[in-house]
Design a protein around this motif. Structure first.
Motif, PDB file in Angstrom:
ATOM      1  N   GLU A  54       0.473  -1.253  -0.419  1.00 56.00           N
ATOM      2  CA  GLU A  54       0.017  -0.068  -0.410  1.00 56.00           C
ATOM      3  C   GLU A  54       0.846   0.543  -0.010  1.00 56.00           C
ATOM      4  O   GLU A  54       0.674   2.311  -0.791  1.00 56.00           O
ATOM      5  CB  GLU A  54      -0.922  -0.437   0.880  1.00 56.00           C
TER       6      GLU A  54
ATOM      7  N   LYS B 251       1.952   1.723  -3.367  1.00 55.30           N
ATOM      8  CA  LYS B 251       1.543   2.755  -4.079  1.00 55.30           C
ATOM      9  C   LYS B 251       0.953   3.978  -3.708  1.00 55.30           C
ATOM     10  O   LYS B 251       1.082   5.151  -4.837  1.00 55.30           O
ATOM     11  CB  LYS B 251      -0.068   1.900  -3.707  1.00 55.30           C
ATOM     12  N   MET B 252       0.845   4.399  -2.712  1.00 57.49           N
ATOM     13  CA  MET B 252       0.663   5.725  -1.697  1.00 57.49           C
ATOM     14  C   MET B 252       2.084   6.263  -3.030  1.00 57.49           C
ATOM     15  O   MET B 252       1.994   7.729  -3.273  1.00 57.49           O
ATOM     16  CB  MET B 252       0.428   5.839  -0.722  1.00 57.49           C
TER      17      MET B 252
ATOM     18  N   VAL C 149       1.980   6.935  -6.700  1.00 58.06           N
ATOM     19  CA  VAL C 149       0.823   7.690  -7.418  1.00 58.06           C
ATOM     20  C   VAL C 149       1.310   8.885  -7.161  1.00 58.06           C
ATOM     21  O   VAL C 149       0.878   9.540  -8.085  1.00 58.06           O
ATOM     22  CB  VAL C 149      -0.424   7.021  -6.314  1.00 58.06           C
ATOM     23  N   LEU C 150       1.513   9.031  -6.259  1.00 52.98           N
ATOM     24  CA  LEU C 150       2.004  10.891  -5.776  1.00 52.98           C
ATOM     25  C   LEU C 150       2.727  11.179  -6.567  1.00 52.98           C
ATOM     26  O   LEU C 150       3.453  12.456  -7.577  1.00 52.98           O
ATOM     27  CB  LEU C 150       2.838  10.802  -4.254  1.00 52.98           C
TER      28      LEU C 150
ATOM     29  N   LEU D 233       1.870  11.702  -9.724  1.00 53.93           N
ATOM     30  CA  LEU D 233       0.950  12.895 -10.479  1.00 53.93           C
ATOM     31  C   LEU D 233       1.947  13.857 -10.300  1.00 53.93           C
ATOM     32  O   LEU D 233       1.382  14.873 -11.328  1.00 53.93           O
ATOM     33  CB  LEU D 233      -0.211  12.829  -9.218  1.00 53.93           C
ATOM     34  N   SER D 234       2.926  14.152  -9.861  1.00 57.07           N
ATOM     35  CA  SER D 234       3.432  15.367  -8.997  1.00 57.07           C
ATOM     36  C   SER D 234       3.997  15.569 -10.415  1.00 57.07           C
ATOM     37  O   SER D 234       4.395  16.470 -11.026  1.00 57.07           O
ATOM     38  CB  SER D 234       4.368  15.279  -7.838  1.00 57.07           C
TER      39      SER D 234
END
Lengths: 197, 199
Positions: B3, B6-7, B10-11, B14-15
């Motif tokens: 998890e 994954k966090m 993703v961050l 996205l950034s």
């Protein structure tokens, strides 16, 4: 009961119209509504951010882990706000000068984050789009209404054109911050009277 | 563990997507934004004080390094009847509502102030903000010699302050004083540069 796309759009225009019904986004509401031009500009900028953020949040809601969702929403919102800021500087510089700091501050406008969190992250793409557009148009209408009253009384003009003629002594209190509060309160009062019938 | 990975992913993704998009947009709009600033902020002020110039002062500019300042300053040249006679530049001072920009023009032949004009300000609407349109107040600076020390009457000077807006008037005086100081300091360099512009 699920609402239709049309209902999602229409609710932003009266039932949940910001800032009157949601009581969110008061900062730009009070600060930029000195003239109708500013009010409409701010409303449209916020609408663009709302619609884009809602769309992207609902598309990505399956991928974004729930623990860091707020951080991700803020990145998405901030990106679109910066897009608006740059485009406004490049193509509508005078509007940018009038709105100033309140354009970057759309990032922390609770309406945008509120819709992303409360609606777009839990709904499909098309309803999210309708929701963002409805709330955005509602916000634009509110700002236009408040700024029309303030510009009319405080400056004697509407969209820059003189309304009362040169003999009118402007009620300059209305273009200062306290005038914005009073105007907001009175409009809310009128809305409540209409709503009670 | 999965998890957390994954966090982070993703961050990060996205950034970087957001950063890349904005950098590209910024690169593409930079020139347009610069020209908009010249056109809407400095342009009108320059045109007002260099009225009657036969060239386009916004285009005919040079920059000089000022001691103790990191960025070079822009100087705008006004050509009259084929001879470059005027130079305008911006100085700043603190008004009632914060930073205020004042464009000051000098006649390089007579070393006198030709005019002043406010570029950016954040003064109270209806009070200090009238400095934008109050020509009677700003006219007082025209014709003062470059070694003058303009000040409002309350402070022992000769300038009539705008009624109800002493702080704004003081700020304009201060910006003009900064301009005269700078003009005296850079006089020879400015004159050398101005000569190179012809109508």
């Amino acid at each position: 009961m699920a609402k239709t796309i049309g209902q999602e759009f229409v609710k932003g225009l009266w039932e949940e119209i910001p800032p009157f019904r949601l009581v969110l986004g008061l900062c730009p509401t009070l600060a930029v509504t000195k003239s109708v031009e500013n009010g409409i500009g701010m409303g449209l900028a916020t609408t663009f951010v709302l619609v884009c953020a809602n769309l992207l949040v609902s598309i990505l809601s399956g991928i974004i882990p729930s623990k860091i969702r707020i951080a991700c929403f803020i990145i998405i919102i901030a990106t679109f706000v910066t897009v608006v800021e740059l485009m406004m500087q490049a193509y509508a510089y005078q509007l940018f000068q009038n709105l100033g700091i309140f354009i970057p501050l759309i990032v922390v406008n609770c309406i945008v984050l509120g819709r992303a969190e409360a609606f777009a992250s839990k709904n499909k793409v098309i309803p999210s789009f309708a929701d963002g557009l409805g709330i955005g148009v509602g916000f634009t209408l509110s700002l236009t209404a408040i700024s029309a009253v303030r510009e009319c009384l405080g400056n004697g003009t509407l969209l820059g054109y003189s309304v009362f003629g040169p003999a009118f002594e402007p009620f300059s209190f209305m273009v200062e911050a306290p005038g914005a509060f009073i105007c907001l309160g009175l409009l809310l009062c009128i809305m409540n009277i209409i709503g009670q019938k | 563990m999965r998890e957390m990975v994954k966090m982070v992913i993703v961050l990060t993704v996205l950034s970087s997507l957001s950063g890349g998009l904005l950098a590209a947009l910024k690169n593409n709009t930079q020139d347009r934004i610069d020209s908009q600033v010249l056109k809407f902020v400095k342009g009108p002020a320059i045109e007002k004080i260099l009225e009657g110039a036969t060239n386009d002062p916004v285009n005919d500019r040079f920059s000089l390094k000022v001691e103790g300042e990191e960025e070079e300053r822009n100087f705008f040249v006004g050509v009259y009847d084929g001879t470059p006679r005027a130079v305008a530049f911006e100085t700043r001072a603190s008004g009632y509502g914060g930073d205020m920009g004042v464009m000051v023009a000098f006649n390089v032949k007579t070393d006198k102030i030709m005019g002043v004009s406010v570029t950016t300000h954040n003064e109270t609407p209806g009070v200090g903000a009238t400095v934008e349109t109050n020509t009677d107040f700003k006219k007082q600076f025209a014709g003062l010699p470059a070694d003058a020390d303009p000040n409002v009457k309350k402070d022992g000077g000769s300038i009539n302050a705008m009624s109800g807006a002493t702080i704004t008037s003081r700020a304009v005086c201060k910006a003009v004083r900064r301009a005269t100081d700078l003009y005296q300091q850079l006089q020879s360099k400015i004159k050398d540069q101005v000569k190179t512009f012809t109508g």
